[in-house]
Write a protein that holds these residues in place. Structure first.
Motif, PDB file in Angstrom:
ATOM      1  N   ASP A  94       0.787  -1.231   0.000  1.00 27.18           N
ATOM      2  CA  ASP A  94       0.000   0.000   0.000  1.00 27.18           C
ATOM      3  C   ASP A  94       0.822   1.285   0.000  1.00 27.18           C
ATOM      4  O   ASP A  94       0.580   2.193  -0.773  1.00 27.18           O
ATOM      5  N   THR A  95       1.793   1.356   0.910  1.00 30.95           N
ATOM      6  CA  THR A  95       2.456   2.637   1.167  1.00 30.95           C
ATOM      7  C   THR A  95       3.660   2.886   0.289  1.00 30.95           C
ATOM      8  O   THR A  95       3.951   4.042  -0.038  1.00 30.95           O
ATOM      9  N   ALA A  96       4.361   1.838  -0.115  1.00 30.86           N
ATOM     10  CA  ALA A  96       5.573   2.038  -0.921  1.00 30.86           C
ATOM     11  C   ALA A  96       5.268   2.799  -2.211  1.00 30.86           C
ATOM     12  O   ALA A  96       6.143   3.447  -2.773  1.00 30.86           O
ATOM     13  N   VAL A  97       3.998   2.777  -2.670  1.00 29.24           N
ATOM     14  CA  VAL A  97       3.630   3.478  -3.916  1.00 29.24           C
ATOM     15  C   VAL A  97       3.751   4.994  -3.800  1.00 29.24           C
ATOM     16  O   VAL A  97       3.835   5.691  -4.812  1.00 29.24           O
ATOM     17  N   VAL A  98       3.762   5.538  -2.571  1.00 27.92           N
ATOM     18  CA  VAL A  98       3.882   6.998  -2.452  1.00 27.92           C
ATOM     19  C   VAL A  98       5.320   7.459  -2.750  1.00 27.92           C
ATOM     20  O   VAL A  98       5.538   8.617  -3.068  1.00 27.92           O
ATOM     21  N   VAL A  99       6.280   6.528  -2.648  1.00 29.04           N
ATOM     22  CA  VAL A  99       7.685   6.902  -2.883  1.00 29.04           C
ATOM     23  C   VAL A  99       7.891   7.368  -4.336  1.00 29.04           C
ATOM     24  O   VAL A  99       8.378   8.477  -4.557  1.00 29.04           O
ATOM     25  N   PRO A 100       7.496   6.572  -5.363  1.00 24.96           N
ATOM     26  CA  PRO A 100       7.665   7.063  -6.738  1.00 24.96           C
ATOM     27  C   PRO A 100       6.858   8.334  -7.008  1.00 24.96           C
ATOM     28  O   PRO A 100       7.268   9.189  -7.791  1.00 24.96           O
ATOM     29  N   TYR A 101       5.711   8.470  -6.349  1.00 27.33           N
ATOM     30  CA  TYR A 101       4.877   9.674  -6.523  1.00 27.33           C
ATOM     31  C   TYR A 101       5.681  10.914  -6.126  1.00 27.33           C
ATOM     32  O   TYR A 101       5.725  11.908  -6.862  1.00 27.33           O
ATOM     33  N   TYR A 102       6.332  10.853  -4.961  1.00 28.27           N
ATOM     34  CA  TYR A 102       7.105  12.010  -4.500  1.00 28.27           C
ATOM     35  C   TYR A 102       8.433  12.155  -5.254  1.00 28.27           C
ATOM     36  O   TYR A 102       8.971  13.245  -5.358  1.00 28.27           O
ATOM     37  N   GLU A 103       8.913  11.036  -5.782  1.00 23.99           N
ATOM     38  CA  GLU A 103      10.136  11.092  -6.583  1.00 23.99           C
ATOM     39  C   GLU A 103       9.878  11.951  -7.825  1.00 23.99           C
ATOM     40  O   GLU A 103      10.684  12.792  -8.196  1.00 23.99           O
ATOM     41  N   LYS A 104       8.699  11.754  -8.448  1.00 24.15           N
ATOM     42  CA  LYS A 104       8.326  12.523  -9.641  1.00 24.15           C
ATOM     43  C   LYS A 104       8.221  14.014  -9.342  1.00 24.15           C
ATOM     44  O   LYS A 104       8.472  14.844 -10.206  1.00 24.15           O
ATOM     45  N   THR A 105       7.808  14.359  -8.126  1.00 24.37           N
ATOM     46  CA  THR A 105       7.638  15.781  -7.783  1.00 24.37           C
ATOM     47  C   THR A 105       8.974  16.439  -7.441  1.00 24.37           C
ATOM     48  O   THR A 105       9.048  17.651  -7.272  1.00 24.37           O
ATOM     49  N   GLY A 106      10.029  15.611  -7.302  1.00 20.61           N
ATOM     50  CA  GLY A 106      11.342  16.154  -6.960  1.00 20.61           C
ATOM     51  C   GLY A 106      11.521  16.416  -5.460  1.00 20.61           C
ATOM     52  O   GLY A 106      12.523  16.983  -5.042  1.00 20.61           O
ATOM     53  N   LEU A 107      10.539  16.009  -4.660  1.00 19.17           N
ATOM     54  CA  LEU A 107      10.619  16.267  -3.214  1.00 19.17           C
ATOM     55  C   LEU A 107      11.330  15.156  -2.442  1.00 19.17           C
ATOM     56  O   LEU A 107      11.718  15.339  -1.301  1.00 19.17           O
TER      57      LEU A 107
END
Length: 198
Positions: free
Chosen positions: A157-170
């Motif tokens: 469930d949660t590991a998917v937020v990592v690539p999301y924030y990677e794309k934002t550069g944060l």
């Protein structure tokens, strides 16, 4: 300074969040604590959450986001906060972005404590064995089977937020397998770099 700490259970998020609170004087916002506080204070969102929890259900993203929105409006969070245990899903990450944008705020960094998950299980087994040997009770979440389930849930469930924030550069990745003080030093060095960019 508005931060999110991410990483699997046992990665050291709680330890590092406590040090950040001490160092920077900003509150650590744990969704579980906030949920209990909102229920106890009988806020409108808290009453909604209580209804769901009393019925044995899982609190919806909408309720969790509502609780965070109320909490970050409080005085002690004016200079920033550390989110720990949130967002847990992509939908929560997107809702957080909209909520912050509506309030004219943005995140400064998302810090992932990256760890070798196979060694994490060993770390937990060792901790449980040390507790048993010392005649101390073993923490419920230090039971290797319980821990493996929590790890699976994180990866699902949660590991998917990592690539999301990677794309934002944060996203910034810190090696969570270092000694605790070294992890703290790495985080502080990262945050100083952010201050210089501002």
């Amino acid at each position: 300074m508005r931060l999110i700490l991410v990483g699997p259970p046992g990665a050291g998020k709680g330890t590092q969040a406590a040090r950040l609170v001490e160092q920077h004087g900003i509150p650590q916002l744990s969704t579980g604590d906030m949920l209990r506080a909102a229920v106890a204070a009988q806020t409108p969102v808290g009453l909604k959450a209580k209804e769901v929890m009393d019925a044995g259900g899982l609190v919806s993203d909408e309720i969790v986001v509502g609780i965070i929105k109320d909490r970050i409006a409080e005085d002690d969070a004016k200079n920033g906060f550390i989110l720990d245990g949130f967002p847990r899903t992509l939908a929560q990450a997107e809702a957080l972005d909209s909520m912050l944008a509506d309030g004219g705020m943005k995140l400064n960094a998302v810090i992932e404590l990256r760890v070798d998950q196979s060694k994490l299980v060993d770390r937990i087994i060792n901790r449980a064995e040390q507790a048993k040997a010392a005649g101390e009770p073993v923490r419920k979440d230090d039971d290797p089977e319980v821990f493996k389930q929590r790890l699976e849930a994180y990866n699902r469930d949660t590991a998917v937020v990592v690539p999301y924030y990677e794309k934002t550069g944060l996203l910034s990745v810190i090696d969570g397998m270092q000694a605790i003080d070294d992890v703290t030093a790495s985080i502080e060095s990262l945050l100083q770099g952010l201050d210089e960019k501002v």
